[in-house]
Design a protein around this motif. Structure first.
Motif, PDB file in Angstrom:
ATOM      1  N   ASP A 124       0.820  -1.218   0.000  1.00 21.35           N
ATOM      2  CA  ASP A 124       0.000   0.000   0.000  1.00 21.35           C
ATOM      3  C   ASP A 124       0.852   1.266   0.000  1.00 21.35           C
ATOM      4  OD1 ASP A 124       0.908  -0.636   2.506  1.00 21.35           O
ATOM      5  OD2 ASP A 124      -0.838   0.124   3.558  1.00 21.35           O
ATOM      6  N   GLN A 131       1.560  -1.274  -7.693  1.00 22.29           N
ATOM      7  CA  GLN A 131       0.242  -1.623  -7.159  1.00 22.29           C
ATOM      8  C   GLN A 131      -0.698  -2.079  -8.268  1.00 22.29           C
ATOM      9  OE1 GLN A 131      -1.567   1.225  -4.552  1.00 22.29           O
ATOM     10  NE2 GLN A 131       0.311   1.629  -3.398  1.00 22.29           N
ATOM     11  N   ASN A 132      -0.650  -1.411  -9.412  1.00 18.05           N
ATOM     12  CA  ASN A 132      -1.496  -1.817 -10.537  1.00 18.05           C
ATOM     13  C   ASN A 132      -1.113  -3.204 -11.033  1.00 18.05           C
ATOM     14  OD1 ASN A 132      -2.862   0.636 -10.478  1.00 18.05           O
ATOM     15  ND2 ASN A 132      -1.485   1.588 -11.968  1.00 18.05           N
ATOM     16  N   ASN A 135      -2.431  -5.724  -8.506  1.00 17.09           N
ATOM     17  CA  ASN A 135      -3.880  -5.899  -8.661  1.00 17.09           C
ATOM     18  C   ASN A 135      -4.216  -6.751  -9.885  1.00 17.09           C
ATOM     19  OD1 ASN A 135      -5.033  -4.453  -6.425  1.00 17.09           O
ATOM     20  ND2 ASN A 135      -4.399  -2.554  -7.396  1.00 17.09           N
ATOM     21  N   CYS A 144      -3.774 -13.207  -3.344  1.00 20.64           N
ATOM     22  CA  CYS A 144      -3.804 -11.950  -2.596  1.00 20.64           C
ATOM     23  C   CYS A 144      -2.446 -11.693  -1.976  1.00 20.64           C
ATOM     24  CB  CYS A 144      -4.871 -12.010  -1.502  1.00 20.64           C
ATOM     25  SG  CYS A 144      -5.082 -10.443  -0.620  1.00 20.64           S
ATOM     26  N   TRP A 152      -0.481  -5.992   2.198  1.00 22.02           N
ATOM     27  CA  TRP A 152      -1.296  -4.787   2.035  1.00 22.02           C
ATOM     28  C   TRP A 152      -1.636  -4.136   3.382  1.00 22.02           C
ATOM     29  CZ3 TRP A 152      -1.974  -2.813  -2.680  1.00 22.02           C
ATOM     30  CH2 TRP A 152      -1.896  -3.656  -3.796  1.00 22.02           C
ATOM     31  N   ASN A 155      -5.057  -2.224   4.217  1.00 23.87           N
ATOM     32  CA  ASN A 155      -5.653  -1.651   3.009  1.00 23.87           C
ATOM     33  C   ASN A 155      -5.756  -2.695   1.907  1.00 23.87           C
ATOM     34  OD1 ASN A 155      -5.709   0.944   4.231  1.00 23.87           O
ATOM     35  ND2 ASN A 155      -3.532   1.186   3.750  1.00 23.87           N
ATOM     36  N   PRO A 157      -7.034  -4.487  -1.155  1.00 17.37           N
ATOM     37  CA  PRO A 157      -7.825  -3.986  -2.286  1.00 17.37           C
ATOM     38  C   PRO A 157      -8.959  -4.937  -2.665  1.00 17.37           C
ATOM     39  CG  PRO A 157      -5.789  -4.924  -3.079  1.00 17.37           C
ATOM     40  CD  PRO A 157      -5.710  -4.967  -1.572  1.00 17.37           C
ATOM     41  N   GLN A 158      -9.837  -4.441  -3.496  1.00 19.92           N
ATOM     42  CA  GLN A 158     -10.979  -5.230  -3.940  1.00 19.92           C
ATOM     43  C   GLN A 158     -10.549  -6.423  -4.799  1.00 19.92           C
ATOM     44  OE1 GLN A 158     -13.986  -4.716  -2.856  1.00 19.92           O
ATOM     45  NE2 GLN A 158     -14.893  -6.409  -4.050  1.00 19.92           N
ATOM     46  N   SER A 159      -9.386  -6.345  -5.433  1.00 17.16           N
ATOM     47  CA  SER A 159      -8.919  -7.456  -6.272  1.00 17.16           C
ATOM     48  C   SER A 159      -8.604  -8.707  -5.462  1.00 17.16           C
ATOM     49  CB  SER A 159      -7.678  -7.031  -7.060  1.00 17.16           C
ATOM     50  OG  SER A 159      -6.635  -6.625  -6.191  1.00 17.16           O
TER      51      SER A 159
END
Length: 266
Positions: A124, A131-132, A135, A144, A152, A155, A157-159
């Motif tokens: 994060d 980060q991209n 993801n 993950c 992470w 934080n 991520p939704q991915s």
């Protein structure tokens, strides 16, 4: 009148067909890599363009050399076969030059990549491009974090989100404290980290690369031998085929004496 042995010419033609097929496979791999690495928002992957161009050029050169060798054998052209022989010598040296260091470096790839990625943790706080990429990996490989979801911190991520009903056996429930409301929440995320999955494909790529390189080295060495024999036949067209024979020094010597038989009396 044909100066090259017919069986040798057919063998060399089959060899060049296989060589051309290898060139076509290399071009096909380049197309596949272009499609796979064309991730949305990541068109400018580092080294992508140069690697793809190298694959296309290498595949095209392989097919052109195969055509040159087939033409030289069909027309019995000494110049074409000599050019093919030179290409085979250069190709053998280049394949060995590329394959041996790659084979030596393969066992060290995992430790080097692990140490490099650990420098970017936590994710994060990593640069946005990393980060991209993370993801994208998490969405594609259903994982993950690089080494754990804790990469992470809180934080996540939704991915990383996993639906237990749709992806049974791939999810795990974790508790984390929401920064806004400051109370514990439960979230279902992918259980596997991304680094082992990523390393599986990287090592697979190295294995395929080594297989292709050493296969090409063997083919180039075989082409070198076959073209050398054909050039020799073109240079000495009237020389008879040399067969292995027992040297005269090992020929059985005549007996030192022979038994004399007296003729029967009349």
């Amino acid at each position: 009148m044909a100066q090259i042995n017919t069986c040798l010419k057919h063998t060399f033609t089959i060899f060049n067909i296989l060589f051309a097929i290898v060139g076509g496979v290399i071009i096909g791999l380049a197309l596949l890599c272009q499609v796979v690495t064309n991730v949305e928002g990541r068109e400018d992957l580092e080294g992508r363009t140069g690697g793809l161009v190298a694959l296309y050029v290498f595949g095209a050169i392989t097919m052109m050399v195969a055509i040159l060798g087939a033409y030289g054998a069909h027309k019995e052209s000494k110049c074409s076969l000599i050019a093919f022989l030179v290409c085979m010598i250069i190709g053998t040296l280049l394949m060995l030059r590329a394959g041996i260091p790659t084979a030596i470096a393969r066992p060290q790839v995992e430790n080097i990549l692990r140490a490099k990625l650990q420098d970017y943790l936590p994710l994060d706080d990593a640069p946005s491009d990393l980060q991209n990429m993370a993801n994208s990996l998490q969405t594609s490989f259903h994982c993950c974090g690089l080494f754990s979801y804790t990469d992470w911190r809180t934080n996540i991520p939704q991915s990383c989100s996993c639906d237990p009903q749709m992806e049974e056996g791939q999810c795990q429930n974790i508790e984390y404290r929401d920064l806004l409301f400051q109370f514990a929440q439960t979230k279902s995320i992918y259980a596997k980290p991304c680094f082992p999955i990523m390393m599986h494909y990287i090592l697979l790529f190295f294995d395929v690369l080594l297989g292709v390189v050493f296969t090409l080295a063997i083919l180039a060495l075989l082409g070198l031998v076959l073209s050398s024999i054909m050039i020799h036949q073109l240079r000495y067209p009237n020389r008879p085929t040399v067969l292995l024979s027992v040297p005269t020094i090992f020929a059985p010597a005549p007996p030192k004496y022979q038994e004399l038989h007296n003729p029967p009396p009349y």
